[in-house]
Write a protein that holds these residues in place. Structure first.
Motif, PDB file in Angstrom:
ATOM      1  N   LEU A  59       0.831  -1.212   0.000  1.00  0.00           N
ATOM      2  CA  LEU A  59       0.000   0.000   0.000  1.00  0.00           C
ATOM      3  C   LEU A  59       0.861   1.257   0.000  1.00  0.00           C
ATOM      4  N   ASP A  60       2.093   1.114   0.483  1.00  0.00           N
ATOM      5  CA  ASP A  60       3.035   2.224   0.528  1.00  0.00           C
ATOM      6  C   ASP A  60       2.456   3.424   1.280  1.00  0.00           C
ATOM      7  N   THR A  61       1.914   3.137   2.454  1.00  0.00           N
ATOM      8  CA  THR A  61       1.370   4.206   3.293  1.00  0.00           C
ATOM      9  C   THR A  61       2.505   4.929   3.997  1.00  0.00           C
ATOM     10  N   PRO A  62       2.297   6.181   4.346  1.00  0.00           N
ATOM     11  CA  PRO A  62       3.313   6.879   5.145  1.00  0.00           C
ATOM     12  C   PRO A  62       3.526   6.142   6.468  1.00  0.00           C
ATOM     13  N   ARG A  63       4.707   6.277   7.019  1.00  0.00           N
ATOM     14  CA  ARG A  63       5.092   5.545   8.229  1.00  0.00           C
ATOM     15  C   ARG A  63       4.150   5.794   9.410  1.00  0.00           C
ATOM     16  N   PHE A  64       3.618   7.005   9.503  1.00  0.00           N
ATOM     17  CA  PHE A  64       2.756   7.339  10.646  1.00  0.00           C
ATOM     18  C   PHE A  64       1.449   6.564  10.633  1.00  0.00           C
ATOM     19  N   ALA A  65       1.028   6.065   9.476  1.00  0.00           N
ATOM     20  CA  ALA A  65      -0.274   5.390   9.371  1.00  0.00           C
ATOM     21  C   ALA A  65      -0.353   4.190  10.316  1.00  0.00           C
ATOM     22  N   ALA A  66       0.672   3.362  10.314  1.00  0.00           N
ATOM     23  CA  ALA A  66       0.653   2.180  11.187  1.00  0.00           C
ATOM     24  C   ALA A  66       0.656   2.594  12.651  1.00  0.00           C
ATOM     25  N   ASN A  67       1.391   3.660  12.970  1.00  0.00           N
ATOM     26  CA  ASN A  67       1.431   4.127  14.356  1.00  0.00           C
ATOM     27  C   ASN A  67       0.057   4.594  14.820  1.00  0.00           C
ATOM     28  N   LEU A  68      -0.653   5.328  13.981  1.00  0.00           N
ATOM     29  CA  LEU A  68      -2.008   5.769  14.343  1.00  0.00           C
ATOM     30  C   LEU A  68      -2.971   4.592  14.377  1.00  0.00           C
ATOM     31  N   MET A  69      -2.767   3.619  13.514  1.00  0.00           N
ATOM     32  CA  MET A  69      -3.637   2.441  13.511  1.00  0.00           C
ATOM     33  C   MET A  69      -3.497   1.643  14.803  1.00  0.00           C
ATOM     34  N   ILE A  70      -2.341   1.704  15.432  1.00  0.00           N
ATOM     35  CA  ILE A  70      -2.159   1.036  16.727  1.00  0.00           C
ATOM     36  C   ILE A  70      -3.132   1.629  17.743  1.00  0.00           C
ATOM     37  N   PHE A  71      -3.241   2.967  17.755  1.00  0.00           N
ATOM     38  CA  PHE A  71      -4.169   3.612  18.688  1.00  0.00           C
ATOM     39  C   PHE A  71      -5.623   3.297  18.332  1.00  0.00           C
ATOM     40  N   ILE A  72      -5.929   3.222  17.052  1.00  0.00           N
ATOM     41  CA  ILE A  72      -7.290   2.872  16.629  1.00  0.00           C
ATOM     42  C   ILE A  72      -7.627   1.463  17.124  1.00  0.00           C
ATOM     43  N   ARG A  94     -11.563   9.748  17.185  1.00  0.00           N
ATOM     44  CA  ARG A  94     -10.584  10.832  17.085  1.00  0.00           C
ATOM     45  C   ARG A  94      -9.334  10.364  16.344  1.00  0.00           C
ATOM     46  N   TYR A  95      -8.831   9.186  16.686  1.00  0.00           N
ATOM     47  CA  TYR A  95      -7.634   8.669  16.013  1.00  0.00           C
ATOM     48  C   TYR A  95      -7.918   8.297  14.555  1.00  0.00           C
ATOM     49  N   THR A  96      -9.120   7.804  14.284  1.00  0.00           N
ATOM     50  CA  THR A  96      -9.482   7.482  12.912  1.00  0.00           C
ATOM     51  C   THR A  96      -9.526   8.748  12.060  1.00  0.00           C
ATOM     52  N   LYS A  97     -10.121   9.797  12.584  1.00  0.00           N
ATOM     53  CA  LYS A  97     -10.166  11.077  11.859  1.00  0.00           C
ATOM     54  C   LYS A  97      -8.768  11.651  11.670  1.00  0.00           C
ATOM     55  N   LEU A  98      -7.940  11.540  12.688  1.00  0.00           N
ATOM     56  CA  LEU A  98      -6.566  12.030  12.592  1.00  0.00           C
ATOM     57  C   LEU A  98      -5.804  11.279  11.502  1.00  0.00           C
ATOM     58  N   LEU A  99      -5.973   9.971  11.444  1.00  0.00           N
ATOM     59  CA  LEU A  99      -5.333   9.170  10.403  1.00  0.00           C
ATOM     60  C   LEU A  99      -5.781   9.646   9.027  1.00  0.00           C
ATOM     61  N   TYR A 100      -7.081   9.819   8.844  1.00  0.00           N
ATOM     62  CA  TYR A 100      -7.610  10.251   7.553  1.00  0.00           C
ATOM     63  C   TYR A 100      -7.083  11.644   7.180  1.00  0.00           C
ATOM     64  N   GLU A 101      -7.105  12.572   8.129  1.00  0.00           N
ATOM     65  CA  GLU A 101      -6.629  13.931   7.853  1.00  0.00           C
ATOM     66  C   GLU A 101      -5.143  13.935   7.490  1.00  0.00           C
ATOM     67  N   CYS A 102      -4.351  13.155   8.197  1.00  0.00           N
ATOM     68  CA  CYS A 102      -2.917  13.081   7.902  1.00  0.00           C
ATOM     69  C   CYS A 102      -2.674  12.458   6.528  1.00  0.00           C
ATOM     70  N   LEU A 103      -3.446  11.424   6.205  1.00  0.00           N
ATOM     71  CA  LEU A 103      -3.323  10.815   4.878  1.00  0.00           C
ATOM     72  C   LEU A 103      -3.703  11.812   3.795  1.00  0.00           C
ATOM     73  N   CYS A 104      -4.770  12.566   4.000  1.00  0.00           N
ATOM     74  CA  CYS A 104      -5.196  13.569   3.015  1.00  0.00           C
ATOM     75  C   CYS A 104      -4.097  14.597   2.775  1.00  0.00           C
ATOM     76  N   GLN A 105      -3.456  15.026   3.826  1.00  0.00           N
ATOM     77  CA  GLN A 105      -2.415  16.046   3.703  1.00  0.00           C
ATOM     78  C   GLN A 105      -1.153  15.522   3.040  1.00  0.00           C
ATOM     79  N   THR A 106      -0.865  14.255   3.213  1.00  0.00           N
ATOM     80  CA  THR A 106       0.392  13.722   2.671  1.00  0.00           C
ATOM     81  C   THR A 106       0.243  13.054   1.306  1.00  0.00           C
ATOM     82  N   ILE A 107      -0.891  12.433   1.044  1.00  0.00           N
ATOM     83  CA  ILE A 107      -1.028  11.696  -0.224  1.00  0.00           C
ATOM     84  C   ILE A 107      -2.224  12.143  -1.058  1.00  0.00           C
TER      85      ILE A 107
END
Length: 141
Positions: A59-72, A94-107
């Motif tokens: 999927l080549d997600t940014p590194r932070f995605a897995a870290n936020l998914m841990i909290f989810i 909150r963590y799900t929205k944060l993940l989505y917002e961060c993904l939107c900003q980076t990819i």
């Protein structure tokens, strides 16, 4: 168990289809090396874990995605009884929205939506794999 798997996704290489455990010296092992060492009744689940790691890496997600998914995953209210289920659901949201917002900003929004959809399905599958493994690890007398 889901959080443990998610914390190890960065150790996996899709190119070599192997995990590299850091240390001195680093230890690299593949699914083919591990399968003969595990009990026959959990080989299917270990294979599915390998497929999860491979799919996640591709999927080549940014590194932070897995870290936020841990909290989810940590704030999942499934399979447990909670005193304040709303607070846990709110934290997970909150963590799900944060993940989505961060993904939107980076990819970008379009790719973020595609990846978010895939991650949702992958998390459900990972949760099921971990449930099955957890049941097989527990000794019932």
């Amino acid at each position: 168990m889901v959080c443990i798997v998610l914390s190890c996704v960065h150790l996996y290489s899709a190119k070599t289809s192997s995990l590299t455990w850091p240390g001195a010296p680093p230890t690299t092992f593949s699914l083919q090396q591990v399968l003969p060492l595990v009990e026959p009744e959990i080989r299917d689940e270990v294979t599915r874990l390998g497929q999860f790691l491979d799919t996640f890496a591709k999927l080549d997600t940014p590194r932070f995605a897995a870290n936020l998914m841990i909290f989810i995953a940590m704030f999942s209210s499934e399979f447990c009884s909670l005193e304040d289920k709303e607070a846990v659901a709110e934290a997970r949201s909150r963590y799900t929205k944060l993940l989505y917002e961060c993904l939107c900003q980076t990819i970008g929004v379009r790719r973020a939506c595609t990846i978010a959809s895939k991650l949702h399905v992958m998390m459900q599958n990972l949760d099921r794999i971990c449930q099955i493994l957890g049941q097989k690890f527990v000794n019932v007398s």
